[in-house]
Design a protein around this motif. Structure first.
Motif, PDB file in Angstrom:
ATOM      1  N   SER A  41       0.851  -1.204   0.000  1.00 15.96           N
ATOM      2  CA  SER A  41       0.000   0.000   0.000  1.00 15.96           C
ATOM      3  C   SER A  41       0.874   1.236   0.000  1.00 15.96           C
ATOM      4  O   SER A  41       2.084   1.153   0.208  1.00 15.96           O
ATOM      5  CB  SER A  41      -0.862   0.057   1.263  1.00 15.96           C
ATOM      6  OG  SER A  41      -1.820  -0.943   1.285  1.00 15.96           O
ATOM      7  N   ALA A  42       0.254   2.377  -0.154  1.00 20.44           N
ATOM      8  CA  ALA A  42       0.967   3.648  -0.072  1.00 20.44           C
ATOM      9  C   ALA A  42       1.464   3.866   1.355  1.00 20.44           C
ATOM     10  O   ALA A  42       0.858   3.411   2.322  1.00 20.44           O
ATOM     11  CB  ALA A  42       0.041   4.777  -0.488  1.00 20.44           C
ATOM     12  N   THR A  47      -2.294   8.321   0.865  1.00 19.97           N
ATOM     13  CA  THR A  47      -3.512   8.402   0.049  1.00 19.97           C
ATOM     14  C   THR A  47      -4.403   9.553   0.521  1.00 19.97           C
ATOM     15  O   THR A  47      -4.933  10.317  -0.288  1.00 19.97           O
ATOM     16  CB  THR A  47      -4.268   7.061   0.086  1.00 19.97           C
ATOM     17  OG1 THR A  47      -3.362   6.024  -0.283  1.00 19.97           O
ATOM     18  CG2 THR A  47      -5.451   7.058  -0.877  1.00 19.97           C
ATOM     19  N   GLU A  74       1.040   4.167  -4.168  1.00 21.29           N
ATOM     20  CA  GLU A  74       1.519   2.788  -4.123  1.00 21.29           C
ATOM     21  C   GLU A  74       2.787   2.619  -4.955  1.00 21.29           C
ATOM     22  O   GLU A  74       3.633   1.784  -4.649  1.00 21.29           O
ATOM     23  CB  GLU A  74       0.417   1.842  -4.621  1.00 21.29           C
ATOM     24  CG  GLU A  74      -0.537   1.337  -3.546  1.00 21.29           C
ATOM     25  CD  GLU A  74      -1.458   2.376  -2.925  1.00 21.29           C
ATOM     26  OE1 GLU A  74      -1.531   3.505  -3.474  1.00 21.29           O
ATOM     27  OE2 GLU A  74      -2.095   2.082  -1.894  1.00 21.29           O
ATOM     28  N   PHE A 136      -4.032  -1.838  -4.955  1.00 24.46           N
ATOM     29  CA  PHE A 136      -5.155  -0.896  -5.049  1.00 24.46           C
ATOM     30  C   PHE A 136      -5.366  -0.318  -6.442  1.00 24.46           C
ATOM     31  O   PHE A 136      -6.143   0.585  -6.625  1.00 24.46           O
ATOM     32  CB  PHE A 136      -4.905   0.173  -3.956  1.00 24.46           C
ATOM     33  CG  PHE A 136      -5.528   1.527  -4.020  1.00 24.46           C
ATOM     34  CD1 PHE A 136      -6.884   1.676  -3.737  1.00 24.46           C
ATOM     35  CD2 PHE A 136      -4.770   2.655  -4.296  1.00 24.46           C
ATOM     36  CE1 PHE A 136      -7.460   2.942  -3.729  1.00 24.46           C
ATOM     37  CE2 PHE A 136      -5.338   3.923  -4.289  1.00 24.46           C
ATOM     38  CZ  PHE A 136      -6.687   4.065  -4.006  1.00 24.46           C
ATOM     39  N   ARG A 150     -11.008   2.570  -1.461  1.00 28.78           N
ATOM     40  CA  ARG A 150     -10.143   2.659  -0.289  1.00 28.78           C
ATOM     41  C   ARG A 150      -9.929   1.282   0.327  1.00 28.78           C
ATOM     42  O   ARG A 150     -10.860   0.488   0.442  1.00 28.78           O
ATOM     43  CB  ARG A 150     -10.742   3.615   0.767  1.00 28.78           C
ATOM     44  CG  ARG A 150     -10.874   5.059   0.329  1.00 28.78           C
ATOM     45  CD  ARG A 150      -9.577   5.681  -0.188  1.00 28.78           C
ATOM     46  NE  ARG A 150      -8.424   5.610   0.713  1.00 28.78           N
ATOM     47  CZ  ARG A 150      -8.127   6.541   1.616  1.00 28.78           C
ATOM     48  NH1 ARG A 150      -8.901   7.590   1.782  1.00 28.78           N
ATOM     49  NH2 ARG A 150      -7.050   6.429   2.366  1.00 28.78           N
ATOM     50  N   GLY A 151      -8.707   1.015   0.712  1.00 25.01           N
ATOM     51  CA  GLY A 151      -8.383  -0.281   1.306  1.00 25.01           C
ATOM     52  C   GLY A 151      -8.226  -1.389   0.281  1.00 25.01           C
ATOM     53  O   GLY A 151      -8.089  -2.559   0.627  1.00 25.01           O
ATOM     54  N   GLY A 152      -8.203  -1.027  -1.000  1.00 23.73           N
ATOM     55  CA  GLY A 152      -8.240  -2.021  -2.073  1.00 23.73           C
ATOM     56  C   GLY A 152      -6.985  -2.864  -2.256  1.00 23.73           C
ATOM     57  O   GLY A 152      -6.987  -3.818  -3.037  1.00 23.73           O
ATOM     58  N   SER A 153      -5.908  -2.562  -1.524  1.00 28.44           N
ATOM     59  CA  SER A 153      -4.699  -3.382  -1.675  1.00 28.44           C
ATOM     60  C   SER A 153      -4.944  -4.821  -1.229  1.00 28.44           C
ATOM     61  O   SER A 153      -4.337  -5.750  -1.769  1.00 28.44           O
ATOM     62  CB  SER A 153      -3.543  -2.800  -0.855  1.00 28.44           C
ATOM     63  OG  SER A 153      -3.179  -1.556  -1.377  1.00 28.44           O
TER      64      SER A 153
HETATM   65  N1  ASP Z   1      -3.649   3.289  -0.166  1.00 28.69           N
HETATM   66  C1  ASP Z   1      -5.038   2.935  -0.389  1.00 28.69           C
HETATM   67  C2  ASP Z   1      -5.896   3.458   0.738  1.00 28.69           C
HETATM   68  O1  ASP Z   1      -5.367   4.051   1.663  1.00 28.69           O
HETATM   69  C3  ASP Z   1      -5.238   1.475  -0.585  1.00 28.69           C
HETATM   70  C4  ASP Z   1      -4.908   0.611   0.590  1.00 28.69           C
HETATM   71  O2  ASP Z   1      -4.313   1.084   1.552  1.00 28.69           O
HETATM   72  O3  ASP Z   1      -5.251  -0.569   0.574  1.00 28.69           O
HETATM   73  O4  ASP Z   1      -7.067   3.316   0.713  1.00 28.69           O
END
Ligand code: ASP
Ligand code: MG
Length: 374
Positions: A41-42, A47, A74, A136, A150-153
């Motif tokens: 992830s970033a 993000t 990312e 992501f 969001r959270g797609g990693s």
């Molecule tokens: N960097 C993206 C986010 O903060 C994806 C991830 O963290 O999974 O949503």
């Protein structure tokens, strides 16, 4: 080739020391004889910072341009991680989502993965490289860069694990696996060693934050073993496995405050991002976690009733356990959190409770329903 996929979230690569620590952890897995594909992830809050930057330029940034911007977070992390691995003498190559063959639909900011063509990742693994894939993000058939929400990693990691035939997919974060309840709320909570993917999905839907719902659903549908573990804390984490895990009663209890009750006529179309959790006639309980302001754009006839708090107890087959539901009702009463309607389905029992009594209700239900050894 024994392949594992390891995903590291933003807090695991929050700064360069963390990033070097992650590189060392990857190197150990490779030294143990695995081909390692990493999804990163970033770094830290990158993000959020990029979104804030975009909003300074445009209050409603164009979604295509937003995806171009956010996908960079990312990419920064993946390149630095590959460099850190090389410093340790480990051959590593970073690839964007597009280079990794993550093909999505065209829905910017909330794209769905439609296909994975892992040839390039596989070739690099076969050549002995650690492959670092930017989480992501993917590419649409129109060759546009897309992001997965969001959270797609986590989703990137699971789809890659499926496409590569990995032995398992590790989701590493700052917590050691899945707990029987949030330990900040329930002091007697313990880590759970094994969960079924169905139970994991029920927990994610109930608001547990360690697991990303879409990723768990994908893993459940494809039979991918997930291992939720902590990046730096040691510990053995939680294995989420296909099939059912035999247990008597609940394995975990979770509370959720990010719910809203709506009144909606049966034919009203709801904005994307609103996840309907329960339907009681025209009264809908929706999850607003990923709603991104969708409540402001409700179609005519749909009325917001107000925020809702709910408790979910999870365990294989728990949704059919009327005896447990009856016992739970008196426990909730005793805790000053009388549950309104109880809904039982699949592996979950679910109660809407007064917001002020959510924590007390979670504590009481956990101590009454969750066995110490589960
Ligand atoms: N960097 C993206 C986010 O903060 C994806 C991830 O963290 O999974 O949503
Ligand atoms: Mg992130």
């Amino acid at each position: 080739m024994r392949i594992v996929v390891q995903k590291y979230g933003g807090s695991s690569v929050a700064d360069l020391d963390c990033l070097r620590g992650v590189a060392a952890r990857i190197a150990r897995t490779r030294a143990a004889g695995f081909a390692v594909a990493v999804v990163v992830s970033a770094m830290g809050n990158t993000t959020d910072e990029l979104i804030a930057l975009a909003r300074q330029v445009s209050p409603r940034p164009d979604r295509r341009e937003l995806d171009m911007l956010l996908s960079v977070g990312e990419r920064v992390a993946m390149a630095l991680l590959a460099m850190a691995l090389r410093e340790l003498g480990v051959p590593a190559v970073s690839l964007t989502g597009s280079q990794s063959g993550i093909i999505t639909d065209e829905a910017h900011a909330q794209a769905r993965v439609v296909e994975v063509r892992p040839a390039r990742v596989r070739a690099a693994l076969e050549a002995g490289d650690v492959v670092i894939v930017a989480g992501f993000q993917g590419v649409s058939r129109a060759r546009e860069v897309t992001t997965l929400g969001r959270g797609g990693s986590d989703t990137t990691a699971v789809v890659l694990a499926a496409a590569l035939g990995a032995e398992h997919c590790e989701i590493n974060s700052d917590v050691d696996g899945v707990w029987s309840a949030d330990p900040r709320v329930v002091p007697s909570a313990h880590k759970v060693d094994v969960l079924s993917l169905d139970e994991g999905l029920a927990l994610a839907r109930g608001g547990a934050k360690v697991l990303f719902e879409d990723a768990v659903r994908y893993a459940r549908d494809r039979g991918i073993v997930l291992v939720a573990s902590s990046t730096f804390g040691g510990g053995t984490g939680t294995r989420l496995v296909p099939g059912a895990v035999r247990r008597d009663g609940a394995v975990a209890v979770t509370g959720d405050r990010q719910l809203v009750a709506l009144r909606a006529p049966a034919d009203a179309e709801l904005p994307v991002g609103l996840k309907v959790r329960r339907m009681f006639g025209d009264r809908l309980i929706v999850d607003v976690r990923d709603a991104h302001g969708a409540l402001a754009g409700l179609p005519p006839g749909v009325v917001v009733e107000g925020p809702v708090a709910a408790i979910t107890a999870v365990g294989s087959g728990l949704g059919e356990r009327r005896d447990v539901a009856i016992r739970a009702a008196s426990v909730l009463h005793g805790a000053g959190a009388p549950g309104g309607t109880v809904v039982g389905a699949g592996d979950a029992l679910w109660w809407e409770v007064p917001a002020g009594a959510l924590e007390a209700g979670v504590r009481a239900l956990h101590d009454a329903l969750v066995g110490a050894s589960s």
